[in-house]
Design a protein around this motif. Sequence first.
Motif, short mmCIF file in Angstrom:
data_model
loop_
_atom_site.label_atom_id
_atom_site.label_comp_id
_atom_site.label_asym_id
_atom_site.label_seq_id
_atom_site.Cartn_x
_atom_site.Cartn_y
_atom_site.Cartn_z
N TRP A 1 -1.06 3.76 1.36
CA TRP A 1 -0.79 2.94 2.53
C TRP A 1 0.68 2.95 2.92
O TRP A 1 1.01 2.73 4.08
CB TRP A 1 -1.26 1.51 2.29
CG TRP A 1 -2.73 1.36 2.39
CD1 TRP A 1 -3.63 1.16 1.37
CD2 TRP A 1 -3.52 1.42 3.59
NE1 TRP A 1 -4.91 1.08 1.86
CE2 TRP A 1 -4.87 1.25 3.22
CE3 TRP A 1 -3.21 1.60 4.94
CZ2 TRP A 1 -5.91 1.24 4.15
CZ3 TRP A 1 -4.24 1.60 5.87
CH2 TRP A 1 -5.56 1.41 5.47
N HIS B 1 -1.99 -1.85 6.92
CA HIS B 1 -2.87 -2.16 5.79
C HIS B 1 -3.58 -3.50 5.98
O HIS B 1 -4.79 -3.61 5.80
CB HIS B 1 -2.06 -2.17 4.49
CG HIS B 1 -2.81 -2.75 3.33
ND1 HIS B 1 -2.74 -4.09 2.99
CD2 HIS B 1 -3.63 -2.17 2.42
CE1 HIS B 1 -3.50 -4.32 1.94
NE2 HIS B 1 -4.05 -3.17 1.58
N ARG C 1 -7.59 -4.32 6.36
CA ARG C 1 -8.26 -5.15 5.36
C ARG C 1 -8.95 -6.35 6.00
O ARG C 1 -10.09 -6.67 5.68
CB ARG C 1 -7.26 -5.61 4.30
CG ARG C 1 -7.84 -6.52 3.23
CD ARG C 1 -6.78 -6.95 2.24
NE ARG C 1 -5.72 -7.71 2.91
CZ ARG C 1 -5.80 -9.01 3.19
NH1 ARG C 1 -6.89 -9.69 2.90
NH2 ARG C 1 -4.78 -9.63 3.78
N ALA D 1 -9.25 3.38 -7.82
CA ALA D 1 -10.33 2.55 -7.30
C ALA D 1 -10.98 1.71 -8.38
O ALA D 1 -11.80 0.83 -8.07
CB ALA D 1 -11.39 3.44 -6.64
N ARG E 1 -12.86 8.11 -2.63
CA ARG E 1 -12.67 6.67 -2.48
C ARG E 1 -11.40 6.24 -3.21
O ARG E 1 -11.28 6.44 -4.42
CB ARG E 1 -13.88 5.91 -3.00
CG ARG E 1 -13.69 4.41 -3.02
CD ARG E 1 -14.93 3.69 -3.48
NE ARG E 1 -14.66 2.29 -3.75
CZ ARG E 1 -15.57 1.41 -4.14
NH1 ARG E 1 -16.83 1.79 -4.26
NH2 ARG E 1 -15.23 0.16 -4.39
N ASN F 1 -10.19 2.92 -2.55
CA ASN F 1 -10.18 1.47 -2.48
C ASN F 1 -10.91 0.84 -3.66
O ASN F 1 -11.99 1.29 -4.03
CB ASN F 1 -10.83 0.99 -1.18
CG ASN F 1 -10.21 1.62 0.05
OD1 ASN F 1 -10.81 2.47 0.68
ND2 ASN F 1 -9.00 1.21 0.38
N ILE G 1 -13.59 -3.00 1.68
CA ILE G 1 -12.53 -2.23 2.34
C ILE G 1 -12.98 -0.78 2.52
O ILE G 1 -12.75 -0.16 3.56
CB ILE G 1 -11.22 -2.31 1.55
CG1 ILE G 1 -10.75 -3.76 1.43
CG2 ILE G 1 -10.14 -1.46 2.21
CD1 ILE G 1 -9.46 -3.92 0.68
N PHE G 2 -13.66 -0.21 1.50
CA PHE G 2 -14.17 1.15 1.64
C PHE G 2 -15.25 1.21 2.71
O PHE G 2 -15.35 2.19 3.45
CB PHE G 2 -14.70 1.65 0.31
CG PHE G 2 -15.20 3.07 0.34
CD1 PHE G 2 -14.33 4.12 0.58
CD2 PHE G 2 -16.54 3.35 0.18
CE1 PHE G 2 -14.79 5.43 0.63
CE2 PHE G 2 -17.02 4.65 0.22
CZ PHE G 2 -16.13 5.70 0.45
N THR H 1 -13.51 1.51 5.80
CA THR H 1 -12.97 2.86 5.94
C THR H 1 -14.02 3.80 6.51
O THR H 1 -13.75 4.59 7.43
CB THR H 1 -12.47 3.37 4.59
OG1 THR H 1 -11.42 2.52 4.11
CG2 THR H 1 -11.95 4.79 4.69
#
Length: 293
Positions: free
Chosen positions: A48, A62, A66, A109, A270, A272, A277-278, A281
């Motif tokens: 980020w 970021h 989020r 992650a 991945r 996150n 949050i993923f 994404t």
Amino acid sequence: MGRGDLLDQEWAWLELHLPRNVGRGGCWKSHRGVINGVLFRQRTGVPWRGPPARFGKWKAVHDRHRRWSAGGTWERILRAVQADADTEGRIDRSMASVDSASGRAHQHAAGARTDAPRTRGRRGRPVQHRPDEALGRSRGGLTCKIHLAGEGGRRPLAFVITPGQRGDAPQLIPVLERIRVPRRGGGHPRTRPGHLGGGKAHSSRRNRRYLRRRQIKHTIPERKDQRANRRRRGSAGGRPAGFDKTIYKRRNEAGRTINALKGFRAVATRFNERVYIFHGTVTVAAIRLWLRP
């Protein structure tokens, strides 16, 4: 405008559905710059703190991603963009296909606290975290899986994220339940494709019973063990499932949709810890696919 940024036409479509400024302080002044920063991070997979300064402060990029992931803002934008495409006749409603793809989870992650305080989403609503954070462990390490339903134009209609070891058949119903394309003229949203294509991994009596109840025509091949069990039971086993080879050839559209999503490195791998949050994404990547002319 940098490489990968929103085009003027794409921004004109997207700007109509973005949240407006609320409260004092002039918050959310630079939607376009921040969203381009999110897309840059999605496309390149950098940390980020990595996007260039032209996108603004990295923390603003970021935090907005989020918060919009936690509050469901990205999902609402995706539904709005799908509604626009449906109004313009850019959705192929004749057939949808389901498929899944596993993706490796980066070592960063792992390690999310299961007892962490709940994140507050839109209007202070708490966001519930999954205890497993949609991470599965196998010989290859941590993995997660994206179960997706895509339309004929190779764009995602809905998806579900699970740990990597989860099977495809139990996730077919949750994926179809998430298909909701609003109608601009009013009325119930579109939730049923004209035809559904799936692989042998999606074959089960429960899924076929669900599709018949919702009157969704489907082309899903029967597994050998299921076919043998049906024949062994005789007339009590029911009729064989119909199968059309010509229609089944179109099932590759779901796989090509997943390949388009994995063109974003932050989706293919991945990074996150938190699954919400993923999920945001993947939703941003889906929005970008729908915005492309």
